[in-house]
Design an enzyme around this catalytic site. Sequence first.
Site, PDB file in Angstrom:
ATOM      1  NE  ARG A  97      -2.792 -16.622 -44.424  1.00  0.00           N
ATOM      2  CZ  ARG A  97      -3.702 -17.596 -44.713  1.00  0.00           C
ATOM      3  NH1 ARG A  97      -3.413 -18.360 -45.842  1.00  0.00           N
ATOM      4  NH2 ARG A  97      -4.772 -17.629 -43.962  1.00  0.00           N
ATOM      5  CG  HIS A  98      -0.695 -20.654 -41.771  1.00  0.00           C
ATOM      6  ND1 HIS A  98      -1.186 -19.619 -41.203  1.00  0.00           N
ATOM      7  CD2 HIS A  98      -1.687 -20.876 -42.736  1.00  0.00           C
ATOM      8  CE1 HIS A  98      -2.801 -19.416 -41.704  1.00  0.00           C
ATOM      9  NE2 HIS A  98      -2.753 -20.187 -42.544  1.00  0.00           N
TER      10      HIS A  98
ATOM     11  CG  HIS B 141      -4.940 -20.896 -39.521  1.00  0.00           C
ATOM     12  ND1 HIS B 141      -5.391 -19.744 -39.628  1.00  0.00           N
ATOM     13  CD2 HIS B 141      -5.260 -21.395 -40.932  1.00  0.00           C
ATOM     14  CE1 HIS B 141      -6.402 -19.622 -40.691  1.00  0.00           C
ATOM     15  NE2 HIS B 141      -6.234 -20.663 -41.401  1.00  0.00           N
TER      16      HIS B 141
ATOM     17  CG  ASP C 146      -6.346 -33.768 -13.934  1.00  0.00           C
ATOM     18  OD1 ASP C 146      -7.417 -34.000 -14.553  1.00  0.00           O
ATOM     19  OD2 ASP C 146      -6.190 -32.819 -13.341  1.00  0.00           O
TER      20      ASP C 146
ATOM     21  CB  CYS D  30      -6.712 -31.490 -16.547  1.00  0.00           C
ATOM     22  SG  CYS D  30      -6.671 -29.667 -17.067  1.00  0.00           S
ATOM     23  N   GLY D  31      -9.474 -31.011 -15.869  1.00  0.00           N
ATOM     24  CA  GLY D  31     -10.937 -30.417 -15.484  1.00  0.00           C
ATOM     25  C   GLY D  31     -11.274 -29.111 -16.080  1.00  0.00           C
ATOM     26  CB  THR D  32      -9.984 -25.933 -16.931  1.00  0.00           C
ATOM     27  OG1 THR D  32      -8.419 -26.232 -16.424  1.00  0.00           O
ATOM     28  CG2 THR D  32     -10.502 -25.731 -15.454  1.00  0.00           C
ATOM     29  N   GLY D  33      -8.777 -28.098 -18.740  1.00  0.00           N
ATOM     30  CA  GLY D  33      -8.012 -28.131 -20.240  1.00  0.00           C
ATOM     31  C   GLY D  33      -6.874 -27.313 -19.971  1.00  0.00           C
TER      32      GLY D  33
HETATM   33  C1  RB5 Z   1      -7.968 -30.414 -10.696  1.00  0.00           C
HETATM   34  O1  RB5 Z   1      -8.737 -30.206  -9.656  1.00  0.00           O
HETATM   35  C2  RB5 Z   1      -7.834 -29.334 -11.893  1.00  0.00           C
HETATM   36  O2  RB5 Z   1      -7.065 -28.500 -11.059  1.00  0.00           O
HETATM   37  C3  RB5 Z   1      -7.050 -29.674 -12.886  1.00  0.00           C
HETATM   38  O3  RB5 Z   1      -7.935 -30.924 -13.567  1.00  0.00           O
HETATM   39  C4  RB5 Z   1      -7.236 -29.043 -14.003  1.00  0.00           C
HETATM   40  O4  RB5 Z   1      -8.383 -28.053 -14.108  1.00  0.00           O
HETATM   41  C5  RB5 Z   1      -5.917 -27.906 -13.759  1.00  0.00           C
HETATM   42  O5  RB5 Z   1      -5.853 -26.994 -14.595  1.00  0.00           O
END
Ligand code: RB5
Length: 146
Positions: free
Chosen positions: A132-133, A98, A8, A65-68
């Site tokens: 095993r996985h 794994h 995004d 994304c911002g946080t993934g």
């Molecule tokens: C966008 O502002 C942010 O919410 C998106 O990139 C992401 O971090 C969502 O999980």
Amino acid sequence: MKIAVACDHGGLKLKNVLVDDLKQQGFEVKDFGTHNEESCDYPDYASLAAKAVASKECDLGVVVCGTGIGVSIVCNKVNGIRCALVHDVFSAKATKAHNNTNMIAMGQRVIGEGLALEVLNAWLHTEYEGGRHDLRIEKMMALEEE
Ligand code: RB5
């Protein structure tokens, strides 16, 4: 090997860095967008990359994304996808060895570009260990049938 990528607006810069690295290594890259920093909804793009991996159009996928977190949740809702949110090299290797993950997610606001490249490459160049996985992954994927 063909790699699906998507992001995004919050992951655009890091996605572009990862794409450049993948291309330099000779990987074929299918970029599902977004392609600019205009605010957008990450499910619209992450789902396209996940569906391309699930359908085997692409072999593996990388989403940012911002946080993934958002993109990883989206990808894991697509049947056949095992997407790990990883920001360290140990986990990147372990999740391929794994969990045989077919996608990884990273957060541009969480990780620097240098470490993100190390994470990407640790994951790409680690082999699934099998053994095993196998049964554990079978049990995990069977949940999609419930
Ligand atoms: C966008 O502002 C942010 O919410 C998106 O990139 C992401 O971090 C969502 O999980």
